[in-house]
Write an enzyme that holds these catalytic residues in place. Structure first.
Site, PDB file in Angstrom:
ATOM      1  N   THR A 121       0.785  -1.279  -0.058  1.00 21.14           N
ATOM      2  CA  THR A 121       0.105  -0.233   0.003  1.00 21.14           C
ATOM      3  C   THR A 121       0.792   1.164   0.132  1.00 21.14           C
ATOM      4  OG1 THR A 121      -1.492   1.221   1.619  1.00 21.14           O
ATOM      5  CG2 THR A 121      -0.212  -0.404   2.610  1.00 21.14           C
ATOM      6  N   ASP A 122       0.299   2.359  -0.552  1.00 23.85           N
ATOM      7  CA  ASP A 122       0.917   3.681  -0.414  1.00 23.85           C
ATOM      8  C   ASP A 122       1.171   4.086   1.097  1.00 23.85           C
ATOM      9  OD1 ASP A 122      -1.715   4.382  -0.206  1.00 23.85           O
ATOM     10  OD2 ASP A 122      -1.709   5.941  -1.518  1.00 23.85           O
ATOM     11  N   GLU A 123       0.384   3.632   1.993  1.00 15.97           N
ATOM     12  CA  GLU A 123       0.296   4.152   3.325  1.00 15.97           C
ATOM     13  C   GLU A 123       1.632   3.907   4.087  1.00 15.97           C
ATOM     14  OE1 GLU A 123      -3.126   3.537   5.969  1.00 15.97           O
ATOM     15  OE2 GLU A 123      -4.399   3.102   4.177  1.00 15.97           O
ATOM     16  N   TYR A 148      -1.521  -0.300  11.138  1.00 17.75           N
ATOM     17  CA  TYR A 148      -1.801  -1.137   9.836  1.00 17.75           C
ATOM     18  C   TYR A 148      -0.645  -0.869   8.746  1.00 17.75           C
ATOM     19  CZ  TYR A 148      -3.146  -1.665   4.695  1.00 17.75           C
ATOM     20  OH  TYR A 148      -3.291  -1.861   3.302  1.00 17.75           O
ATOM     21  N   LYS A 152       2.456  -3.299   7.052  1.00 14.96           N
ATOM     22  CA  LYS A 152       2.627  -3.540   5.758  1.00 14.96           C
ATOM     23  C   LYS A 152       3.967  -3.238   5.277  1.00 14.96           C
ATOM     24  CE  LYS A 152      -0.057  -4.822   2.901  1.00 14.96           C
ATOM     25  NZ  LYS A 152      -0.423  -5.774   2.524  1.00 14.96           N
TER      26      LYS A 152
HETATM   27  N1  LIG Z   1      -8.144  -1.832  -0.270  1.00 12.07           N
HETATM   28  C1  LIG Z   1      -7.117  -1.110  -0.580  1.00 12.07           C
HETATM   29  O1  LIG Z   1      -7.444   0.046  -1.107  1.00 12.07           O
HETATM   30  C2  LIG Z   1      -5.527  -1.348  -0.500  1.00 12.07           C
HETATM   31  C3  LIG Z   1      -4.802  -0.428  -1.401  1.00 12.07           C
HETATM   32  C4  LIG Z   1      -3.252  -0.967  -1.538  1.00 12.07           C
HETATM   33  C5  LIG Z   1      -3.146  -2.237  -0.850  1.00 12.07           C
HETATM   34  N2  LIG Z   1      -3.849  -3.030  -0.275  1.00 12.07           N
HETATM   35  C6  LIG Z   1      -3.487  -4.440  -0.024  1.00 12.07           C
HETATM   36  O2  LIG Z   1      -4.043  -5.429  -0.815  1.00 12.07           O
HETATM   37  C7  LIG Z   1      -4.448  -6.511  -0.039  1.00 12.07           C
HETATM   38  C8  LIG Z   1      -5.897  -7.104  -0.256  1.00 12.07           C
HETATM   39  O3  LIG Z   1      -6.505  -5.779   0.456  1.00 12.07           O
HETATM   40  P1  LIG Z   1      -8.196  -6.018   0.386  1.00 12.07           P
HETATM   41  O4  LIG Z   1      -8.764  -4.492   0.636  1.00 12.07           O
HETATM   42  O5  LIG Z   1      -8.750  -6.905  -0.601  1.00 12.07           O
HETATM   43  O6  LIG Z   1      -8.453  -6.603   1.854  1.00 12.07           O
HETATM   44  P2  LIG Z   1      -9.575  -7.503   2.541  1.00 12.07           P
HETATM   45  O7  LIG Z   1      -9.515  -7.182   3.966  1.00 12.07           O
HETATM   46  O8  LIG Z   1     -11.049  -7.370   1.794  1.00 12.07           O
HETATM   47  O9  LIG Z   1      -9.383  -9.079   2.136  1.00 12.07           O
HETATM   48  C9  LIG Z   1      -8.182  -9.588   2.828  1.00 12.07           C
HETATM   49  C10 LIG Z   1      -8.339 -11.324   2.722  1.00 12.07           C
HETATM   50  O10 LIG Z   1      -7.302 -11.899   3.356  1.00 12.07           O
HETATM   51  C11 LIG Z   1      -7.566 -12.845   4.149  1.00 12.07           C
HETATM   52  N3  LIG Z   1      -6.650 -13.039   5.200  1.00 12.07           N
HETATM   53  C12 LIG Z   1      -6.374 -12.122   6.073  1.00 12.07           C
HETATM   54  N4  LIG Z   1      -5.517 -12.795   6.905  1.00 12.07           N
HETATM   55  C13 LIG Z   1      -5.313 -13.936   6.473  1.00 12.07           C
HETATM   56  C14 LIG Z   1      -4.392 -15.014   6.930  1.00 12.07           C
HETATM   57  N5  LIG Z   1      -3.595 -15.031   8.186  1.00 12.07           N
HETATM   58  N6  LIG Z   1      -4.236 -15.971   6.016  1.00 12.07           N
HETATM   59  C15 LIG Z   1      -5.082 -16.279   4.890  1.00 12.07           C
HETATM   60  N7  LIG Z   1      -5.789 -15.079   4.534  1.00 12.07           N
HETATM   61  C16 LIG Z   1      -6.078 -14.209   5.357  1.00 12.07           C
HETATM   62  C17 LIG Z   1      -9.038 -12.412   4.506  1.00 12.07           C
HETATM   63  O11 LIG Z   1      -9.821 -13.618   4.937  1.00 12.07           O
HETATM   64  C18 LIG Z   1      -9.683 -11.814   3.242  1.00 12.07           C
HETATM   65  O12 LIG Z   1     -10.310 -12.485   2.263  1.00 12.07           O
HETATM   66  C19 LIG Z   1      -3.761  -6.184   1.428  1.00 12.07           C
HETATM   67  O13 LIG Z   1      -2.616  -6.632   1.144  1.00 12.07           O
HETATM   68  C20 LIG Z   1      -3.881  -4.935   1.191  1.00 12.07           C
HETATM   69  O14 LIG Z   1      -2.840  -4.333   2.388  1.00 12.07           O
HETATM   70  C21 LIG Z   1      -5.266  -2.608  -0.171  1.00 12.07           C
END
Ligand SMILES: NC(=O)c1ccc[n+]([C@@H]2O[C@H](COP(=O)([O-])OP(=O)(O)OC[C@H]3O[C@@H](n4cnc5c(N)ncnc54)[C@H](O)[C@@H]3O)[C@@H](O)[C@H]2O)c1
Length: 312
Positions: A121-123, A148, A152
């Site tokens: 993430t950009d965070e 968070y 990351k």
């Molecule tokens: N949502 C955003 O805007 C955004 C932006 C940049 C990066 N990200 C990154 O992208 C990735 C996905 O984000 P998202 O928004 O889809 O998240 P989300 O919370 O919707 O989904 C996360 C998934 O990971 C699974 N999970 C969590 N812990 C786990 C573990 N220990 N073992 C196996 N599975 C596990 C959960 O069951 C869920 O299905 C993350 O790594 C997040 O940091 C998200």
């Protein structure tokens, strides 16, 4: 290609599965997900017709990850605890999944010699001043401001250290705020759409002027595919669609699209340590890998609203 996708039942991971199979229907994907509260089985509807399998497991379970990884060509790690507010209340699960979990996947990747992509993430770069044209680049220093983001950032450091120490085939991408179908209702855009459709109050932190760099989830998925295919191992790529917008503006855009009044907005006490502005410069992935985003914010928001209307 045979890919192990971790966290594929969540928001971005499930969109990645649909995106990938839509373009490469003969490929094989294993989805490894712990099915936390953030996962939704409805996100997986439609995948049965493909070469798709599911393993319920925790990425911190080294033995299970080791078994799942054996025959794949690449691993893409989406699995994480992702909601900043939850990390402020209790960050234990964040440390477990986002740091210990990533370490466990890296160990498996190292043992089995696999290509690995870490979705970040950009965070991790912290917050930019509101009144400036500064943007994050791949050279920006890490300054995570909430638990968070700190977990990351730790994962990114671990991934880089494994590249440096063991020479494993890794890439990292740091993306801005995603929106689109299949996102949990705890997040700003789905919550706004859902509450507005029910004519319920829409809580907005502080004065709503926090700027995020928004990207439609399919654009994020296409960028990850580009990195998997053309990315240089050891490199980091920022993913963004020049989508800077204050939260208040995006909420008002949604209300306009839905024909709902702005007095549904309810300003609430700001999140502690709330980052003011994120903005990223994605010129590296554009210039070096030839990637570009396809969706404007208004197109993406319309598609997102359509999705939640259907879901109702
Ligand atoms: N949502 C955003 O805007 C955004 C932006 C940049 C990066 N990200 C990154 O992208 C990735 C996905 O984000 P998202 O928004 O889809 O998240 P989300 O919370 O919707 O989904 C996360 C998934 O990971 C699974 N999970 C969590 N812990 C786990 C573990 N220990 N073992 C196996 N599975 C596990 C959960 O069951 C869920 O299905 C993350 O790594 C997040 O940091 C998200």
């Amino acid at each position: 290609m045979k890919i192990l996708v971790t966290g594929g039942a969540g928001f971005i991971g499930s969109n990645f599965l649909h995106y990938w199979f839509g373009r490469h229907p003969k490929d094989e994907i294993i989805n490894f997900d712990f099915m936390t509260y953030a996962a939704d089985p409805r996100n997986l509807v439609g995948l049965e017709k493909y070469n798709y399998s599911f393993i319920k497991g925790d990425i911190a379970d080294r033995e299970l990850v080791g078994k799942a990884i054996k025959d794949v060509d690449a691993v893409v790690n989406f699995a994480a605890e992702s909601h900043v507010d939850n990390s402020i209340n209790d960050s234990s699960r964040f440390v477990h999944s986002n740091i210990v979990g990533v370490h466990s996947v890296l160990e498996a990747v190292r043992r089995h010699g696999k290509r690995f992509h870490q979705v970040s993430t950009d965070e991790v770069y912290g917050s930019l001043p509101l009144e400036s044209s500064l943007r994050f680049t791949e050279e920006s220093g890490y300054r995570p401001m909430n638990p968070y983001a700190a977990t990351k950032a730790s994962a990114d450091h671990l991934v880089r250290s494994y590249f440096n120490t063991y020479g494993i085939d890794v890439t990292i991408s740091n993306c801005g705020n995603n929106y689109g179908p299949r996102q949990h209702l705890e997040k700003l855009i789905p919550k706004t759409i859902s509450n507005a459709m029910k004519e319920q109050k829409i809580p907005l932190y502080g004065n709503g002027m926090q700027v995020r760099d928004w990207i439609y989830v399919d654009d994020h998925c296409s960028a990850i595919e580009t990195i998997l295919r053309k990315g240089v191992v050891g490199e980091t790529y920022l993913i963004g669609a020049d989508g800077e917008m204050p939260n208040i503006k995006i909420v008002k855009l949604i209300l306009r699209e839905l024909g709902k009044p702005e007095n549904l907005i309810e300003y609430i006490k700001d999140r502690p340590g709330h980052d003011v502005r994120y903005a990223l410069d994605a010129s590296k992935i554009r210039k070096e890998l030839g990637w570009s985003s396809k969706y404007s914010i208004s197109e993406g928001i319309k598609a997102t609203i359509d999705w939640y209307r259907e879901l109702k």
